[in-house]
Design a protein around this motif. Structure first.
Motif: not given
Length: 251
Positions: A171-174, A181-182, A185-188, A215-221
């Protein structure tokens, strides 16, 4: 009784009636209510041998206390829960695990909202540390609108160790981090996944973060710089479910 706890509203009461009726002590219903939803609750309670009491508005409000949006129905439950290990759930899954880890959520409104999203997105369980977490209470149950009664909520003594055990099960831990940097909406996103959300003020603890695979970021528009933890949870779980549906369809 030590473990006797109040739940309020139709969602929480109905969820208990259908998911765990033996945990219900009694139900109190406003005596002026006579709609279809109320009749269904009464019928189910009778089938499960749960006592139903019809009371006036003053009594129902007295029982509900600070919870003014009680919808004319409250109940008392046995809040004690048999210990359930995450392995009990994972061993019986027929599909890739989809989990949520909450690292130190102390606001009951955030926990209730997160459980509601977890239910909506079909998660198999929510995991949280026993210490420095709000735990399930009446406010959580009310905000969750029944999800606190349907989504397995598992507390653990050592969150880092639990995360390592999940990894052994492939099980992958995100986790989420503003400066990662990730981009979400770009990560698989993999099919077997556990999302980690940090506390309202300080985010994930150091050891928790170190045990994340990605670790991923949630883009803020817009103009705001951060989001409420339950809102962030909704965003990442929704995107994960979207990708999972496409993967399972072979798209």
């Amino acid at each position: 009784m030590k473990n006797k706890r109040l739940i309020v509203g139709f969602h929480a009461t109905n969820a208990r009636l259908w998911q765990n009726p033996k945990s219900l002590y009694e139900i109190y219903i406003l005596d002026s209510k006579d709609d279809q939803r109320t009749r269904e609750v009464i019928q189910k309670a009778q089938q499960e041998n749960v006592h139903v009491y019809f009371v006036d508005e003053q009594r129902i409000q007295s029982l509900a206390g600070q919870y003014t949006k009680h919808q004319g129905i409250v109940a008392f439950i046995d809040a004690s829960r048999p210990f359930t290990h995450i392995d009990d759930i994972l061993d019986n899954l027929q599909e890739p695990p989809f989990l949520l880890i909450l690292d130190g959520i102390t606001d009951p409104h955030n926990l209730g909202a997160a459980l509601r999203v977890a239910d909506a997105m079909g998660l198999h369980a929510v995991i949280a540390p026993k210490d420095k977490s709000v735990g399930l209470n009446t406010t959580v149950s009310k905000v969750a609108c029944g999800a606190a009664e349907t989504v397995p909520y598992i507390t653990v003594t050592n969150l880092s160790r639990t995360m390592k055990e999940l990894k052994k099960r492939q099980i992958w831990i995100y986790g989420t981090e503003m400066d990662a940097k990730a981009n979400l909406y770009d990560v698989d996103l993999p099919l077997g996944i556990a999302w980690v959300m940090g506390s309202e003020g300080t985010g994930m603890r150091r050891l928790t973060k170190e045990n994340c695979d990605v670790l991923v970021s949630i883009p803020m528009y817009g103009t705001v710089e951060s989001l409420n933890v339950s809102v962030s949870t909704g965003i990442v779980l929704s995107e994960t479910k979207r990708q999972h549906i496409l993967k399972l369809k072979g798209v």
